[in-house]
Enzyme design. Structure first.
Site, PDB file in Angstrom:
ATOM      1  N   ASN A 167       0.850  -1.184   0.000  1.00 41.69           N
ATOM      2  CA  ASN A 167       0.000   0.000   0.000  1.00 41.69           C
ATOM      3  C   ASN A 167       0.896   1.248   0.000  1.00 41.69           C
ATOM      4  O   ASN A 167       1.734   1.413   0.899  1.00 41.69           O
ATOM      5  CB  ASN A 167      -0.877  -0.052   1.256  1.00 41.69           C
ATOM      6  CG  ASN A 167      -1.811   1.121   1.351  1.00 41.69           C
ATOM      7  OD1 ASN A 167      -1.425   2.252   1.094  1.00 41.69           O
ATOM      8  ND2 ASN A 167      -3.044   0.872   1.745  1.00 41.69           N
ATOM      9  N   ASP A 169      -0.174   4.457   0.049  1.00 46.66           N
ATOM     10  CA  ASP A 169      -0.893   5.657   0.520  1.00 46.66           C
ATOM     11  C   ASP A 169       0.013   6.672   1.202  1.00 46.66           C
ATOM     12  O   ASP A 169      -0.117   7.882   1.007  1.00 46.66           O
ATOM     13  CB  ASP A 169      -1.946   5.270   1.576  1.00 46.66           C
ATOM     14  CG  ASP A 169      -3.114   4.516   0.997  1.00 46.66           C
ATOM     15  OD1 ASP A 169      -3.170   4.372  -0.234  1.00 46.66           O
ATOM     16  OD2 ASP A 169      -3.963   4.056   1.789  1.00 46.66           O
ATOM     17  N   HIS A 170       0.921   6.141   2.055  1.00 46.70           N
ATOM     18  CA  HIS A 170       1.650   7.082   2.908  1.00 46.70           C
ATOM     19  C   HIS A 170       2.785   7.805   2.199  1.00 46.70           C
ATOM     20  O   HIS A 170       3.348   8.756   2.740  1.00 46.70           O
ATOM     21  CB  HIS A 170       2.078   6.395   4.202  1.00 46.70           C
ATOM     22  CG  HIS A 170       0.865   6.014   5.005  1.00 46.70           C
ATOM     23  ND1 HIS A 170      -0.081   6.941   5.391  1.00 46.70           N
ATOM     24  CD2 HIS A 170       0.392   4.814   5.415  1.00 46.70           C
ATOM     25  CE1 HIS A 170      -1.060   6.328   6.028  1.00 46.70           C
ATOM     26  NE2 HIS A 170      -0.805   5.036   6.046  1.00 46.70           N
ATOM     27  N   HIS A 203      -5.671   3.444  -1.292  1.00 44.01           N
ATOM     28  CA  HIS A 203      -6.973   3.676  -0.670  1.00 44.01           C
ATOM     29  C   HIS A 203      -7.409   5.082  -1.052  1.00 44.01           C
ATOM     30  O   HIS A 203      -6.814   6.069  -0.610  1.00 44.01           O
ATOM     31  CB  HIS A 203      -6.828   3.533   0.856  1.00 44.01           C
ATOM     32  CG  HIS A 203      -8.119   3.649   1.597  1.00 44.01           C
ATOM     33  ND1 HIS A 203      -8.224   3.395   2.947  1.00 44.01           N
ATOM     34  CD2 HIS A 203      -9.377   3.975   1.191  1.00 44.01           C
ATOM     35  CE1 HIS A 203      -9.488   3.571   3.344  1.00 44.01           C
ATOM     36  NE2 HIS A 203     -10.191   3.936   2.281  1.00 44.01           N
ATOM     37  N   ARG A 205      -9.672   7.710  -0.342  1.00 41.04           N
ATOM     38  CA  ARG A 205     -10.637   8.053   0.723  1.00 41.04           C
ATOM     39  C   ARG A 205     -11.545   9.168   0.254  1.00 41.04           C
ATOM     40  O   ARG A 205     -11.173   9.990  -0.597  1.00 41.04           O
ATOM     41  CB  ARG A 205      -9.894   8.465   1.990  1.00 41.04           C
ATOM     42  CG  ARG A 205      -9.060   7.346   2.611  1.00 41.04           C
ATOM     43  CD  ARG A 205      -8.460   7.792   3.927  1.00 41.04           C
ATOM     44  NE  ARG A 205      -9.451   7.803   4.976  1.00 41.04           N
ATOM     45  CZ  ARG A 205      -9.577   6.879   5.922  1.00 41.04           C
ATOM     46  NH1 ARG A 205      -8.756   5.862   5.958  1.00 41.04           N
ATOM     47  NH2 ARG A 205     -10.510   6.968   6.843  1.00 41.04           N
ATOM     48  N   ARG A 209      -7.417  12.497   1.629  1.00 39.47           N
ATOM     49  CA  ARG A 209      -6.346  13.010   2.488  1.00 39.47           C
ATOM     50  C   ARG A 209      -4.957  12.605   2.007  1.00 39.47           C
ATOM     51  O   ARG A 209      -3.982  13.250   2.303  1.00 39.47           O
ATOM     52  CB  ARG A 209      -6.550  12.565   3.935  1.00 39.47           C
ATOM     53  CG  ARG A 209      -6.370  11.088   4.139  1.00 39.47           C
ATOM     54  CD  ARG A 209      -6.451  10.708   5.588  1.00 39.47           C
ATOM     55  NE  ARG A 209      -7.793  10.836   6.117  1.00 39.47           N
ATOM     56  CZ  ARG A 209      -8.201  10.238   7.239  1.00 39.47           C
ATOM     57  NH1 ARG A 209      -7.355   9.522   7.939  1.00 39.47           N
ATOM     58  NH2 ARG A 209      -9.430  10.360   7.674  1.00 39.47           N
ATOM     59  N   HIS A 210      -4.862  11.471   1.294  1.00 43.21           N
ATOM     60  CA  HIS A 210      -3.531  11.110   0.753  1.00 43.21           C
ATOM     61  C   HIS A 210      -3.613  10.826  -0.746  1.00 43.21           C
ATOM     62  O   HIS A 210      -3.216  11.657  -1.549  1.00 43.21           O
ATOM     63  CB  HIS A 210      -2.847   9.988   1.549  1.00 43.21           C
ATOM     64  CG  HIS A 210      -3.738   8.874   2.056  1.00 43.21           C
ATOM     65  ND1 HIS A 210      -4.609   8.183   1.264  1.00 43.21           N
ATOM     66  CD2 HIS A 210      -3.854   8.342   3.309  1.00 43.21           C
ATOM     67  CE1 HIS A 210      -5.217   7.260   1.992  1.00 43.21           C
ATOM     68  NE2 HIS A 210      -4.800   7.338   3.243  1.00 43.21           N
ATOM     69  N   GLU A 230      -8.667   0.172  -2.493  1.00 42.94           N
ATOM     70  CA  GLU A 230      -9.451   0.107  -1.251  1.00 42.94           C
ATOM     71  C   GLU A 230     -10.411   1.282  -1.266  1.00 42.94           C
ATOM     72  O   GLU A 230     -10.025   2.411  -1.594  1.00 42.94           O
ATOM     73  CB  GLU A 230      -8.534   0.255  -0.035  1.00 42.94           C
ATOM     74  CG  GLU A 230      -7.759  -0.973   0.289  1.00 42.94           C
ATOM     75  CD  GLU A 230      -6.846  -0.735   1.486  1.00 42.94           C
ATOM     76  OE1 GLU A 230      -6.950   0.304   2.155  1.00 42.94           O
ATOM     77  OE2 GLU A 230      -6.002  -1.604   1.730  1.00 42.94           O
ATOM     78  N   THR A 261      -8.065   3.096   8.857  1.00 43.33           N
ATOM     79  CA  THR A 261      -9.205   2.187   8.968  1.00 43.33           C
ATOM     80  C   THR A 261      -9.185   1.518  10.344  1.00 43.33           C
ATOM     81  O   THR A 261      -8.178   0.940  10.738  1.00 43.33           O
ATOM     82  CB  THR A 261      -9.116   1.093   7.872  1.00 43.33           C
ATOM     83  OG1 THR A 261      -8.713   1.728   6.666  1.00 43.33           O
ATOM     84  CG2 THR A 261     -10.435   0.412   7.681  1.00 43.33           C
ATOM     85  N   GLU A 311     -10.328 -10.087   3.381  1.00 39.50           N
ATOM     86  CA  GLU A 311      -9.056  -9.671   3.965  1.00 39.50           C
ATOM     87  C   GLU A 311      -9.265  -9.607   5.476  1.00 39.50           C
ATOM     88  O   GLU A 311     -10.064  -8.801   5.965  1.00 39.50           O
ATOM     89  CB  GLU A 311      -8.622  -8.304   3.433  1.00 39.50           C
ATOM     90  CG  GLU A 311      -7.280  -7.887   4.050  1.00 39.50           C
ATOM     91  CD  GLU A 311      -6.786  -6.522   3.582  1.00 39.50           C
ATOM     92  OE1 GLU A 311      -7.133  -6.097   2.455  1.00 39.50           O
ATOM     93  OE2 GLU A 311      -6.057  -5.871   4.356  1.00 39.50           O
ATOM     94  N   HIS A 351      -3.236  -4.923   7.865  1.00 34.26           N
ATOM     95  CA  HIS A 351      -3.418  -3.782   8.751  1.00 34.26           C
ATOM     96  C   HIS A 351      -2.528  -3.882   9.982  1.00 34.26           C
ATOM     97  O   HIS A 351      -2.629  -4.833  10.746  1.00 34.26           O
ATOM     98  CB  HIS A 351      -4.874  -3.603   9.211  1.00 34.26           C
ATOM     99  CG  HIS A 351      -5.113  -2.178   9.615  1.00 34.26           C
ATOM    100  ND1 HIS A 351      -5.476  -1.194   8.719  1.00 34.26           N
ATOM    101  CD2 HIS A 351      -4.979  -1.563  10.792  1.00 34.26           C
ATOM    102  CE1 HIS A 351      -5.579  -0.047   9.344  1.00 34.26           C
ATOM    103  NE2 HIS A 351      -5.270  -0.234  10.604  1.00 34.26           N
ATOM    104  N   GLY A 373       1.261  -1.500   4.309  1.00 33.04           N
ATOM    105  CA  GLY A 373       1.575  -0.158   3.839  1.00 33.04           C
ATOM    106  C   GLY A 373       2.517   0.605   4.738  1.00 33.04           C
ATOM    107  O   GLY A 373       3.702   0.760   4.446  1.00 33.04           O
TER     108      GLY A 373
HETATM  109  N1  PXP Z   1      -5.655  -3.424   4.538  1.00 30.61           N
HETATM  110  C1  PXP Z   1      -6.629  -2.501   4.617  1.00 30.61           C
HETATM  111  C2  PXP Z   1      -8.007  -2.905   4.281  1.00 30.61           C
HETATM  112  C3  PXP Z   1      -6.360  -1.180   5.003  1.00 30.61           C
HETATM  113  O1  PXP Z   1      -7.345  -0.289   5.075  1.00 30.61           O
HETATM  114  C4  PXP Z   1      -5.020  -0.822   5.272  1.00 30.61           C
HETATM  115  C5  PXP Z   1      -4.692   0.596   5.620  1.00 30.61           C
HETATM  116  O2  PXP Z   1      -4.984   1.412   4.539  1.00 30.61           O
HETATM  117  C6  PXP Z   1      -4.027  -1.823   5.160  1.00 30.61           C
HETATM  118  C7  PXP Z   1      -4.372  -3.108   4.818  1.00 30.61           C
HETATM  119  C8  PXP Z   1      -2.587  -1.533   5.410  1.00 30.61           C
HETATM  120  O3  PXP Z   1      -2.393  -1.221   6.737  1.00 30.61           O
HETATM  121  P1  PXP Z   1      -0.972  -0.685   7.213  1.00 30.61           P
HETATM  122  O4  PXP Z   1      -0.766   0.635   6.527  1.00 30.61           O
HETATM  123  O5  PXP Z   1      -1.122  -0.573   8.680  1.00 30.61           O
HETATM  124  O6  PXP Z   1       0.036  -1.698   6.775  1.00 30.61           O
END
Ligand code: PXP
Length: 400
Positions: A167, A169-170, A203, A205, A209-210, A230, A261, A311, A351, A373
């Site tokens: 992921n 996103d960050h 993701h 959103r 935000r990202h 996502e 999330t 998931e 997650h 992520g």
């Molecule tokens: N899976 C889902 C469904 C999520 O919403 C997220 C966070 O966006 C992740 C996995 C990844 O989580 P993390 O960033 O904590 O690894």
């Protein structure tokens, strides 16, 4: 004598059945003129061998020592090698998996024999598939309908390599902190794939935000493995998914105020609503996953939505305050993974997973893919994206 068995385990066991079946195995393989030696030991001895030859300081069920190593493939050796089985581990595992002891012992011996012949499930996905195929074929031939449970078990649990979807996103979070155009999650997606990840996750959103719409569109164009989007099951997002066509959509709950999330999607009591979203996405040709707590009730409800994948939410495991709670959460994940697989789902998890907590979860055989992520992006800041991804892939691979 094609099969010789030495029992040094200190446990009394009748071995004529095993000997006969192994001799038959050699026959089926066209190797009736070769020899193999099976050594039964205890946990202490196999730990010593595991450490000495493989650098692993713990007991295992079976280790093979091939006589063919270093010999040209054209040369024939009569003695194929030695298979060492820890009877302590084998009997413990047979009980745990609910399998007849002698059937399980036979499956370990066959596994060891295939290793002696050069099969190696650790060499990669195809090598693993080939090995399982041969194990199944031999067990079916040797045990007939009596071996159904074992064959199913071998198929289900053995050496399924797990995938990693990263992921990004960050990377966008850092960009959005200054509202500039770097670092670019598109750039990150390229590096993630070059490092060997099996997918890229974003993701989108509601509050943007990202990840921005432009990111998803460009990443869709460049990703060669798979793109996972996502999103919340809202009309706006469903329309975007239908237009952009990611390879997979993961439905997640979303609240504006949350940092990330916070829990799995609640499906129980809302089956019709979730099913409607799943159906709409599937009609557009998309594979659909539901992000869900490791709770059998939620899983049973999810099975009525038509989703292809679940998931499992690993957040509670990752945030457990101590080792006991963590162990409890791990057991919940293991049980949920089994229930999910039995319900016909492809099982993913994610997650809060990081380099320090991935290994026990990665060892759950039913889980086929991890979605990670934050930890990878955080590590990438220090060591670079490719190294960060490779390190995580390595941990996942080692745990299987
Ligand atoms: N899976 C889902 C469904 C999520 O919403 C997220 C966070 O966006 C992740 C996995 C990844 O989580 P993390 O960033 O904590 O690894």
């Amino acid at each position: 004598m094609p099969v010789e068995i030495t029992n040094l385990s200190g446990q009394d066991l009748r071995l004529s059945w095993l000997k006969e079946k192994l001799a038959k195995t050699l026959e089926f393989l066209g190797l009736a003129d070769r020899e193999v030696h099976l050594l039964l030991v205890d946990d202490q001895e196999i730990t010593r061998l595991n450490m000495l030859y493989l650098g692993r300081p713990y007991p295992t069920n079976v280790i093979s020592f091939s006589q063919r190593e270093g010999i040209s493939p054209k040369e024939q050796v009569k003695h194929l090698g030695d298979i060492v089985i820890s009877l302590d581990t084998a009997l413990r595992e047979a009980k745990e998996y609910g399998l007849p002891k002698k059937h399980y012992l036979l499956s370990l011996a066959i596994h060891g024999l295939l290793h002696l012949l050069g099969y190696d499930h650790e060499k990669g996905a195809y090598a693993a598939e080939l090995m399982v195929k041969n194990e199944k074929r031999l067990l079916e031939k040797l045990l007939g309908p009596h071996g159904q449970k074992l064959v199913k078990f071998v198929q289900r649990r053995e050496y399924m390599p797990a995938k990693l979807a990263v992921n990004v996103d960050h990377v966008a979070t850092v960009r959005e902190a200054r509202k500039v155009n770097y670092p670019d999650p598109v750039h990150a997606a390229v590096l993630v794939e070059l490092a060997g990840a099996h997918g890229v996750v974003v993701h989108l959103r509601e509050d943007r935000r990202h990840i921005q719409d432009r990111d998803v569109r460009i990443i869709r164009e460049i990703v060669k493995t798979k793109l996972v989007l996502e999103m919340a099951a809202t009309e706006e997002m469903i329309n975007i998914a239908k237009e952009i066509k990611p390879d997979q959509v993961t439905l997640v709950p979303e609240r504006r105020q949350e940092i990330t999330t916070e829990g799995g999607l609640k499906v129980k009591g809302r089956i019709a609503k979730v099913r409607q979203a799943v159906e709409e996405l599937k009609e557009a040709g998309l594979k659909v996953s539901i992000f869900i707590d490791p709770d059998p009730e939620q899983l049973k409800a999810a099975a009525k939505t038509g989703a292809d994948i679940v998931e499992l939410h690993t957040g509670h495991y990752a945030e457990a305050p101590g080792p006991e709670e963590m162990d409890l959460e791990l057991t919940r994940l293991e049980e949920a993974a089994r229930v999910a697989k039995d319900l016909g789902f492809e099982v993913h998890a994610g997650h809060g997973l990081h380099y320090g907590n991935i290994s026990p979860v990665a060892a759950i055989p039913e889980i086929e893919e991890f979605s990670i992520g934050h930890a990878i992006v955080a590590r990438a800041i220090m060591v670079g994206m490719e190294k960060a991804v490779r390190e995580m892939l390595c941990l996942i691979e080692k745990a299987r």
